[in-house]
Enzyme design. Structure first.
Site: not given
Length: 380
Positions: A90, A94, A201
């Protein structure tokens, strides 16, 4: 932003092709035929859609008209066609599974529950951009799913993430290899930024090493998912792992603190990992303290930890990418130039040793199997 192609153009092309198809069509070259053998639509096409007929014939033959639908529908994958197997891990946005869909794939099921119509449309708009990404250093986007949950399907990678190599397996890379990983990552990021995609990210968990040290960047874009929604109002929030977050993203004073420069800061932390073998702020074990110290500008990564054999130009680049004021950070074209000069100045034996990974996968459609996170995520 790139406009989604209207499927009516494709349907017109298919209809015209079937009307004009005859045994002589293959030998002749009628005026209304394009170089690929596709009839041009007879109706005028708006300027932003002129590129629609440019895909190759084989791809077009796969497209079946399905009524008046937006072309992103052709990238939707039926959930019933995908077989999920192992849960890999994870992340911030998501859960990733290994799956089967015409071969091995990675399926990322996003943490968006009951998407609003606005959210759903924003997701579809972003998919329209992601499906146009093709680059040797970018994980190949294969499609999306909307049944039950929003999900993204990408190519599968068999290797390990850079995070796992550096911090779990402690792989011993040589300096020229570390510099080449930095170059390929910058090359992939430069491509995304040229497409106006902000990663949001960027971190070592999202950089995968495949085969002969070919870098693949994953989990890019998807601003829709990487933000908080309040009714129809979109409110940005810090995303990703805090160790890689730029000070302005941690502070959240702007309505949207994400920028090309915030990606550059995150890339600077990746450079720090490559050039020290460590994560930053290892002496602070309190997440909130890191948020406070970095956000206020009281803490920055300790550059004295960079390897002794790290070239001076690389040390300067790490420092520049990690500037606290975002306008002072370089952008990726400049970063790539710096690394190219740096690589050129390396001893020739090292440069030639890195060439296989530079040129082996020169095709932009490189879809060899490649890594998704089989790695433990960092504590922060």
């Amino acid at each position: 932003p790139t406009m989604p192609v209207d499927s009516r153009i494709i349907e017109d092309a298919i209809r015209n092709h079937s009307e004009s198809a005859s045994p002589s069509a293959s030998s002749g070259s009628p005026n209304n035929m394009s170089p690929t053998g596709w009839s041009q639509p007879k109706t005028p096409v708006p300027a932003q859609r002129e590129r629609a007929p440019g895909t190759n014939t084989q791809e077009k033959n796969k497209i079946r008209p399905r009524g008046q639908r937006d072309s992103s529908y052709y990238w939707e994958i039926e959930a019933s066609e995908v077989l999920l197997s192992t849960r890999i891990g994870s992340g911030s946005f998501g859960t990733v599974y290994k799956g089967k869909w015409h071969g091995d794939v990675a399926v990322k099921i996003l943490k968006v529950v009951d998407p609003t119509p606005e959210q759903f449309q924003a997701f579809r708009n972003e998919v329209a951009v992601l499906r146009k990404t093709r680059h040797v250093n970018i994980l190949l986007f294969m499609g999306y799913m909307t049944k039950d949950n929003l999900a993204i399907v990408t190519q599968w990678c068999e290797g390990s993430s850079l995070y796992k190599h550096l911090h779990v397996q402690e792989t011993k890379f040589q300096m020229f290899q570390l510099i080449d990983i930095a170059r390929q990552t910058a090359q992939g990021m430069d491509y995304l930024h040229a497409k106006n995609i902000i990663h949001r990210d960027m971190k070592s968990n999202n950089i995968f090493l495949h085969g002969g040290l070919t870098v693949k960047i994953g989990d890019f874009g998807l601003a829709t998912v990487k933000s908080r929604w309040s009714g129809s109002q979109q409110v940005e929030q810090p995303t990703g792992s805090i160790l890689w977050m730029a000070p302005e993203v941690i502070r959240m004073q702007d309505s949207n603190p994400f920028s090309f420069q915030s990606d550059v800061y995150s890339y600077g932390i990746v450079l720090y990992e490559l050039m020290t073998g460590e994560l930053p702020y290892s002496h602070i074990n309190n997440r909130d303290q890191i948020i406070f110290m970095v956000g206020r500008g009281y803490a920055s990564p300790d550059l004295s930890k960079l390897y002794k054999n790290c070239p001076k130009a690389m040390k300067r680049l790490v420092a520049d990418c990690l500037k606290k004021v975002r306008e002072e950070r370089p952008l990726f074209p400049q970063i790539l130039s710096s690394i190219a000069l740096l690589q050129h100045s390396l001893p020739k034996i090292n440069r030639s040793a890195s060439e296989p990974s530079l040129h082996r996968a020169s095709h932009t459609e490189d879809i060899n199997s490649c890594t998704l996170t089989s790695t433990r995520l960092p504590v922060f």
